[in-house]
Design a protein around this motif. Sequence first.
Motif, PDB file in Angstrom:
ATOM      1  N   ASP A  21       0.861  -1.186   0.000  1.00 52.74           N
ATOM      2  CA  ASP A  21       0.000   0.000   0.000  1.00 52.74           C
ATOM      3  C   ASP A  21       0.889   1.223   0.000  1.00 52.74           C
ATOM      4  OD1 ASP A  21      -2.557  -0.936  -0.095  1.00 52.74           O
ATOM      5  OD2 ASP A  21      -2.992  -0.654   2.016  1.00 52.74           O
TER       6      ASP A  21
ATOM      7  N   ASN B 247      -0.389  -1.234  -6.249  1.00 54.61           N
ATOM      8  CA  ASN B 247      -1.745  -0.913  -5.807  1.00 54.61           C
ATOM      9  C   ASN B 247      -2.287   0.252  -6.635  1.00 54.61           C
ATOM     10  OD1 ASN B 247      -0.143   1.188  -4.357  1.00 54.61           O
ATOM     11  ND2 ASN B 247      -2.069   1.608  -3.352  1.00 54.61           N
TER      12      ASN B 247
ATOM     13  N   HIS C 116      -3.032   6.246  -1.272  1.00 56.31           N
ATOM     14  CA  HIS C 116      -2.849   5.279  -2.352  1.00 56.31           C
ATOM     15  C   HIS C 116      -2.388   5.969  -3.624  1.00 56.31           C
ATOM     16  CE1 HIS C 116      -5.564   3.289   0.538  1.00 56.31           C
ATOM     17  NE2 HIS C 116      -4.885   2.206   0.196  1.00 56.31           N
TER      18      HIS C 116
ATOM     19  N   SER D 140      -2.841  -4.573  -8.671  1.00 58.43           N
ATOM     20  CA  SER D 140      -3.389  -5.449  -7.647  1.00 58.43           C
ATOM     21  C   SER D 140      -3.723  -4.578  -6.459  1.00 58.43           C
ATOM     22  CB  SER D 140      -2.373  -6.524  -7.278  1.00 58.43           C
ATOM     23  OG  SER D 140      -2.950  -7.437  -6.368  1.00 58.43           O
ATOM     24  N   HIS D 141      -4.367  -5.138  -5.457  1.00 56.25           N
ATOM     25  CA  HIS D 141      -4.897  -4.346  -4.350  1.00 56.25           C
ATOM     26  C   HIS D 141      -5.582  -3.108  -4.923  1.00 56.25           C
ATOM     27  CE1 HIS D 141      -5.787  -2.884  -0.462  1.00 56.25           C
ATOM     28  NE2 HIS D 141      -5.068  -1.795  -0.615  1.00 56.25           N
TER      29      HIS D 141
ATOM     30  N   VAL E  81      -8.168  -0.504  -4.905  1.00 56.73           N
ATOM     31  CA  VAL E  81      -8.997   0.101  -3.861  1.00 56.73           C
ATOM     32  C   VAL E  81     -10.286   0.551  -4.512  1.00 56.73           C
ATOM     33  CG1 VAL E  81      -9.175   1.868  -2.086  1.00 56.73           C
ATOM     34  CG2 VAL E  81      -6.957   0.791  -2.574  1.00 56.73           C
TER      35      VAL E  81
END
Length: 189
Positions: free
Chosen positions: A77, A97, A121, A142-143, A145
């Motif tokens: 993150d 992210n 982010h 990925s990740h 949000v």
Amino acid sequence: MMSFLAQAFEYDIRIRLDDDRAPPNGVVILAEDITEGVVYENSGVKITAFEVNHTPVKPAFGFRIDYSGRSVVLSGDTRVSENLIRHAQNVDLLVHNVVSPETFQRIGVPPAQTANIIAHHTTPEQAGEVFEQTKPRLAVYSHIVLPNATEEDLIPPTRKIYSGPLELGEDLMVIVVGEKVEVRRPAKP
């Protein structure tokens, strides 16, 4: 922190041991706090932790994995991080992210809450700048949000800045890093 997790799972661990479902050494928690630098090295695999900017969370880490002349960076993150850019130069795979401001607007998240989340982010445009500076063989989001962010929310804004190889990560996706960097997506039902 780990001692509290062991405490939280104490009942579950005890039941598994009592039922002979787990060997005693299989439930031992082995953890250690890390700092920036090499955190693992064995059989040619080297994992380096590096701090990223996920203020107010400190420390927050990204990771670089090196093996047999290949390299992968996981952003963790983070907002845009010069330290990540330094560690991700010319990697084979950069997994990053991303947060989609458009998705927050579309689903009606209040502006103050949206701004707070975006502040920790990386937006698609910012990630595009990171990819442009690092030149990975493949960049993967990925990740993501808000998990309901669409490809349309993420890829076109990134493409304003970055034209290199880019994929939207998904569950069960496999990436093989070798002479080529291959993406294998799960079969659709």
